[in-house]
Design a protein around this motif. Structure first.
Motif, short mmCIF file in Angstrom:
data_model
loop_
_atom_site.label_atom_id
_atom_site.label_comp_id
_atom_site.label_asym_id
_atom_site.label_seq_id
_atom_site.Cartn_x
_atom_site.Cartn_y
_atom_site.Cartn_z
N ALA A 19 0.87 -1.18 0.00
CA ALA A 19 0.00 0.00 0.00
C ALA A 19 0.90 1.22 0.00
CB ALA A 19 -0.91 0.00 1.21
N SER A 20 0.94 1.90 -1.12
CA SER A 20 1.77 3.10 -1.24
C SER A 20 0.87 4.33 -1.24
CB SER A 20 2.61 3.04 -2.50
OG SER A 20 3.41 4.19 -2.60
N SER A 21 0.15 4.55 -2.32
CA SER A 21 -0.78 5.69 -2.35
C SER A 21 -2.08 5.35 -1.61
CB SER A 21 -1.10 6.09 -3.79
OG SER A 21 -1.91 5.10 -4.41
N GLY A 22 -2.36 4.06 -1.45
CA GLY A 22 -3.58 3.61 -0.77
C GLY A 22 -4.84 3.76 -1.61
N ARG A 23 -4.73 4.26 -2.82
CA ARG A 23 -5.91 4.57 -3.62
C ARG A 23 -6.72 3.33 -3.99
NH1 ARG A 23 -4.30 8.63 -1.44
NH2 ARG A 23 -4.40 10.67 -2.40
N THR A 24 -6.07 2.20 -4.21
CA THR A 24 -6.82 0.98 -4.54
C THR A 24 -7.70 0.57 -3.37
OG1 THR A 24 -5.08 0.23 -6.05
CG2 THR A 24 -6.62 -1.44 -5.23
N LEU A 25 -7.12 0.55 -2.16
CA LEU A 25 -7.88 0.16 -0.98
C LEU A 25 -8.98 1.16 -0.67
CD1 LEU A 25 -4.91 -1.09 1.22
CD2 LEU A 25 -6.64 -2.50 0.09
N ILE A 26 -8.69 2.44 -0.84
CA ILE A 26 -9.70 3.49 -0.59
C ILE A 26 -10.86 3.36 -1.57
CG2 ILE A 26 -10.09 5.98 -0.68
CD1 ILE A 26 -7.10 6.23 0.36
N ALA A 27 -10.54 3.13 -2.85
CA ALA A 27 -11.59 2.96 -3.87
C ALA A 27 -12.43 1.72 -3.57
CB ALA A 27 -10.97 2.87 -5.26
N ALA A 28 -11.77 0.64 -3.17
CA ALA A 28 -12.50 -0.60 -2.86
C ALA A 28 -13.40 -0.41 -1.66
CB ALA A 28 -11.51 -1.73 -2.61
N ALA A 29 -12.92 0.26 -0.63
CA ALA A 29 -13.74 0.50 0.56
C ALA A 29 -14.97 1.33 0.21
CB ALA A 29 -12.91 1.20 1.64
N ARG A 87 -17.77 -1.62 6.76
CA ARG A 87 -16.44 -1.06 6.51
C ARG A 87 -15.43 -2.20 6.57
NH1 ARG A 87 -15.87 4.70 9.32
NH2 ARG A 87 -13.79 3.88 9.55
N PRO A 88 -14.48 -2.24 5.65
CA PRO A 88 -13.57 -3.37 5.60
C PRO A 88 -12.42 -3.28 6.60
CG PRO A 88 -13.02 -1.83 3.88
CD PRO A 88 -14.28 -1.32 4.54
N VAL A 89 -11.88 -4.43 6.90
CA VAL A 89 -10.58 -4.52 7.55
C VAL A 89 -9.59 -4.56 6.39
CG1 VAL A 89 -9.05 -6.00 8.90
CG2 VAL A 89 -11.46 -5.77 9.55
N CYS A 90 -8.53 -3.78 6.47
CA CYS A 90 -7.52 -3.76 5.42
C CYS A 90 -6.24 -4.38 5.96
CB CYS A 90 -7.24 -2.34 4.95
SG CYS A 90 -8.68 -1.56 4.18
N ALA A 91 -5.77 -5.44 5.32
CA ALA A 91 -4.55 -6.13 5.72
C ALA A 91 -3.52 -5.96 4.61
CB ALA A 91 -4.84 -7.60 5.98
N VAL A 92 -2.36 -5.42 4.97
CA VAL A 92 -1.32 -5.08 4.01
C VAL A 92 0.00 -5.70 4.45
CG1 VAL A 92 -0.06 -3.14 2.99
CG2 VAL A 92 -2.47 -2.91 3.52
N LEU A 133 -7.16 6.17 4.36
CA LEU A 133 -7.63 4.79 4.46
C LEU A 133 -8.30 4.53 5.80
CD1 LEU A 133 -7.91 2.04 3.16
CD2 LEU A 133 -5.62 1.47 4.01
N GLN A 134 -7.74 5.06 6.86
CA GLN A 134 -8.35 4.90 8.19
C GLN A 134 -9.77 5.45 8.22
OE1 GLN A 134 -5.17 6.83 10.55
NE2 GLN A 134 -5.32 5.01 11.86
N ALA A 135 -10.02 6.50 7.45
CA ALA A 135 -11.34 7.14 7.44
C ALA A 135 -12.41 6.25 6.82
CB ALA A 135 -11.27 8.47 6.68
N VAL A 136 -12.03 5.28 6.00
CA VAL A 136 -13.02 4.44 5.32
C VAL A 136 -12.95 2.97 5.74
CG1 VAL A 136 -13.23 5.96 3.33
CG2 VAL A 136 -11.53 4.11 3.29
N ALA A 137 -11.98 2.61 6.56
CA ALA A 137 -11.79 1.23 6.99
C ALA A 137 -12.17 1.05 8.45
CB ALA A 137 -10.34 0.80 6.78
N ALA A 138 -12.59 -0.15 8.79
CA ALA A 138 -12.86 -0.46 10.20
C ALA A 138 -11.55 -0.60 10.95
CB ALA A 138 -13.65 -1.76 10.30
N ARG A 139 -10.53 -1.13 10.26
CA ARG A 139 -9.21 -1.33 10.86
C ARG A 139 -8.19 -1.49 9.74
NH1 ARG A 139 -7.10 -6.31 14.58
NH2 ARG A 139 -5.20 -5.29 15.26
N VAL A 140 -6.98 -1.02 9.98
CA VAL A 140 -5.88 -1.20 9.04
C VAL A 140 -4.74 -1.89 9.78
CG1 VAL A 140 -4.21 -0.06 7.51
CG2 VAL A 140 -6.51 0.92 7.81
#
Length: 140
Positions: free
Chosen positions: A63-73, A83-88, A101-108
């Motif tokens: 996760a560099s820019s985080g944009r993929t995870l943010i778009a998916a969330a 809200r997803p849990v994001c595991a990186v 990413l924290q703003a759209v995820a349940a946990r990172v």
């Protein structure tokens, strides 16, 4: 975590998302990603109708820019999912990626391969176990 649904960000992730899902007996899916630049990413989710009560777990290697995870969330939220849990694995999180990413995820959570506040998965015991399992080689 009740009823996880593992979701990979692109076809490249299918191999490890499937392996994790099989290990924990959980369903899994893979998104289709289109990257037009570091900060310009769009994703499409497959049909997840049968998994509405599951907790989405987005799994990514870097996760560099985080944009993929943010778009998916955002897409998961638009479909009425939790809200997803994001595991990186490698948490690079350039610029404002982590707070966004924290703003759209349940946990990172991330592995500790790159020091980061999201580190929750230590790699040293896994590496040590893998090395211990290697056959001994003589003469080297």
């Amino acid at each position: 975590m009740p009823r996880p649904l593992l979701i990979g960000p692109d076809s490249e992730s299918a191999q490890w998302v499937e392996a994790i899902a099989e290990r924990i007996s959980a369903p899994w899916a893979v998104m289709e990603k289109t990257r037009r630049g570091d900060y310009d990413v769009s994703v499409e989710l497959p049909d997840l109708a049968g998994h509405a009560i599951c907790t989405p777990v987005l799994v990514d290697d870097i996760a560099s820019s985080g944009r993929t995870l943010i778009a998916a969330a955002g897409l998961l939220a638009a479909r009425g999912m939790a809200r997803p849990v994001c595991a990186v694995v490698h948490a690079l999180f350039a610029g404002d990626a982590y707070p966004r990413l924290q703003a759209v995820a349940a946990r990172v959570v991330s592995c500790d391969s790159v020091p980061h506040p999201s580190n929750a998965i230590p790699l040293a015991p896994l590496v040590a176990a893998a090395l211990a399992a290697l056959p001994e080689r003589s003469g080297t």
